[in-house]
Design a protein around this motif. Sequence first.
Motif, short mmCIF file in Angstrom:
data_model
loop_
_atom_site.label_atom_id
_atom_site.label_comp_id
_atom_site.label_asym_id
_atom_site.label_seq_id
_atom_site.Cartn_x
_atom_site.Cartn_y
_atom_site.Cartn_z
N MET A 1 0.61 -1.21 0.17
CA MET A 1 0.01 -0.06 -0.09
C MET A 1 0.97 1.32 0.23
N PRO A 2 0.45 2.00 -0.58
CA PRO A 2 1.20 3.37 -0.87
C PRO A 2 1.30 4.22 0.79
N ALA A 3 2.55 4.70 0.86
CA ALA A 3 2.54 5.49 2.11
C ALA A 3 1.85 6.91 1.96
N PHE A 4 1.37 7.59 3.21
CA PHE A 4 0.97 8.76 3.10
C PHE A 4 1.78 9.87 2.75
N PRO A 5 1.16 10.56 1.44
CA PRO A 5 2.10 11.43 0.93
C PRO A 5 2.63 12.79 1.64
N ALA A 6 3.83 13.44 1.33
CA ALA A 6 4.20 14.42 1.97
C ALA A 6 3.49 15.73 1.33
N ALA A 7 2.89 15.67 0.34
CA ALA A 7 2.01 16.94 -0.38
C ALA A 7 0.98 16.26 -1.14
N LEU A 8 -0.06 17.03 -1.43
CA LEU A 8 -0.81 16.73 -2.44
C LEU A 8 -0.33 17.08 -3.81
N PRO A 9 -0.80 16.02 -4.93
CA PRO A 9 -0.29 16.60 -6.13
C PRO A 9 -0.69 17.76 -6.72
N ALA A 10 -0.04 18.27 -7.62
CA ALA A 10 -0.73 19.56 -8.33
C ALA A 10 -1.61 19.18 -9.46
N PRO A 11 -2.50 19.91 -9.97
CA PRO A 11 -3.17 19.33 -11.07
C PRO A 11 -2.65 19.53 -12.42
N ARG A 12 -2.91 18.69 -13.23
CA ARG A 12 -2.42 18.53 -14.38
C ARG A 12 -3.13 19.13 -15.71
N THR A 13 -3.96 19.94 -15.38
CA THR A 13 -4.97 20.47 -16.21
C THR A 13 -4.06 21.59 -17.00
N PRO A 14 -4.07 21.21 -18.52
CA PRO A 14 -3.44 22.09 -19.32
C PRO A 14 -4.12 23.33 -19.15
N ASP A 15 -3.30 24.44 -19.80
CA ASP A 15 -3.58 26.13 -19.88
C ASP A 15 -4.85 26.07 -20.77
N PRO A 16 -5.80 26.77 -20.34
CA PRO A 16 -6.99 27.03 -21.23
C PRO A 16 -6.80 27.61 -22.55
N MET A 17 -5.78 28.56 -22.30
CA MET A 17 -5.24 29.53 -23.35
C MET A 17 -4.84 28.81 -24.50
N ALA A 18 -4.19 27.62 -24.19
CA ALA A 18 -3.43 27.06 -25.14
C ALA A 18 -4.16 25.84 -26.10
N ALA A 19 -5.58 25.91 -25.61
CA ALA A 19 -6.52 24.80 -26.38
C ALA A 19 -6.66 25.58 -27.72
N PRO A 20 -6.87 24.74 -28.80
CA PRO A 20 -7.03 25.20 -29.93
C PRO A 20 -8.32 26.01 -30.16
N ALA A 21 -8.24 26.98 -30.93
CA ALA A 21 -9.43 27.93 -30.94
C ALA A 21 -10.75 27.56 -32.01
N LEU A 22 -11.80 27.07 -31.47
CA LEU A 22 -13.01 26.41 -32.37
C LEU A 22 -14.05 27.42 -32.35
N ARG A 23 -14.69 27.16 -33.32
CA ARG A 23 -15.98 28.08 -33.63
C ARG A 23 -17.10 27.55 -32.90
N TRP A 24 -17.75 28.20 -32.11
CA TRP A 24 -18.94 27.84 -31.08
C TRP A 24 -20.12 28.40 -31.65
N GLY A 25 -21.35 27.60 -31.73
CA GLY A 25 -22.66 27.97 -31.56
C GLY A 25 -23.03 27.60 -30.06
N VAL A 26 -24.11 28.68 -29.87
CA VAL A 26 -24.82 28.36 -28.52
C VAL A 26 -26.33 28.13 -28.40
N LEU A 27 -27.11 27.08 -28.08
CA LEU A 27 -28.35 26.95 -28.15
C LEU A 27 -29.04 27.25 -26.95
N GLY A 28 -29.57 28.44 -26.51
CA GLY A 28 -30.11 28.94 -25.33
C GLY A 28 -29.44 29.95 -25.06
N THR A 29 -30.12 30.75 -24.20
CA THR A 29 -29.70 32.24 -23.70
C THR A 29 -30.24 32.29 -22.17
#
Length: 346
Positions: A1-29
């Motif tokens: 079993m893994p030992a209790f960690p010394a710290a919680l991990p950092a999120p691996r979420t990529p920078d949202p600004m780096a996501a490719p730009a797509l063209r969106w349509g919105v249904l509903g206001t």
Amino acid sequence: MPAFPAALPAPRTPDPMAAPALRWGVLGTGWIAERFVASVRRHTRQRFTAVASRDAGRAKEFADRHGVARCHGSYEDLVAAPDVDVVYVATEHTSHLACARLALEGGKHVLVEKPIGLDAAQAAEIAGLAARKGLYCAEALWTFFLPKWDVVRQVLDSGVLGEIRTVLADMGEHFDAGHRILRPESAGGPLLDLGTYPVSLATWVLGAPAEVQAFGQPHPAGVNGQVSAILHDPHGNQAVVHTTLFSDTPTTATLAGTRATLSLPGPFHQPGDLVLTPSGGGAPLTYTEPRTAHDALHFEAAETARCIEAGLRETPLRPLADSVVTLRAMDAVRDRCGITFPQVPR
């Protein structure tokens, strides 16, 4: 079993600004569309080329307010537009199936607000259609796309909690008379709007329940007012979930394992803190991020853009099969409580 960690991990979420730009349509206001578009415009390079409402005046007001290039008085016109890559469905719950079907049949990728359907059968129909069309489709259950949730994901994958015996999750909010959630014709009641969060957490952590027990209380408006349920897996591990529209409740969640406990202070489904505490005492570990509330909706849009650019047809962060499992559990809750929606045959 893994030992209790010394710290919680950092999120691996990529920078949202780096996501490719797509063209969106919105249904509903409505309320969620307002916040989604505002967040996505602030934090990503996504472009909103069109918005549609059954009320052309509302579509124009929305477009003017958010700088959307074009407005439509019909959903069909927006879906037919060649400058829309992906459609965000932000209509009332009762229209999610029809709008997702319209977008997919029109050859558009689609991100559908939660719940993706009124029941598991609707969710499975949408998933099946997307697969046949070879198009991206996901449920916009924004919690699963947050950086905080990636920390939860890593904690679960590490095994540091041991065997998870208990999941506790609550979400309650007071609503004034006249709100959509109080209308039977809108599939009202707390289960779809609020209950999706605790039930999705329970089914994500413990899997599809082997058995569901539930109790409900009616609201004077003619909808269900609150529900408490116990979901247990084949090994007897239990999730206790609660949702209400009578009152504001702590809206917290706990994942309790044999070796440690992960606590999510309220509101657990939004950006905020996590606390990991070893069993039997010991110093807890805390992860903290700004409590930006719905300004974090952009993470699901960035993930959608990344997946579409990569040729993926769904996101590993919230696979469509998970959406179906959650709604199947909520179907069982409704069945135990005698909750019906006019649009869903029993």
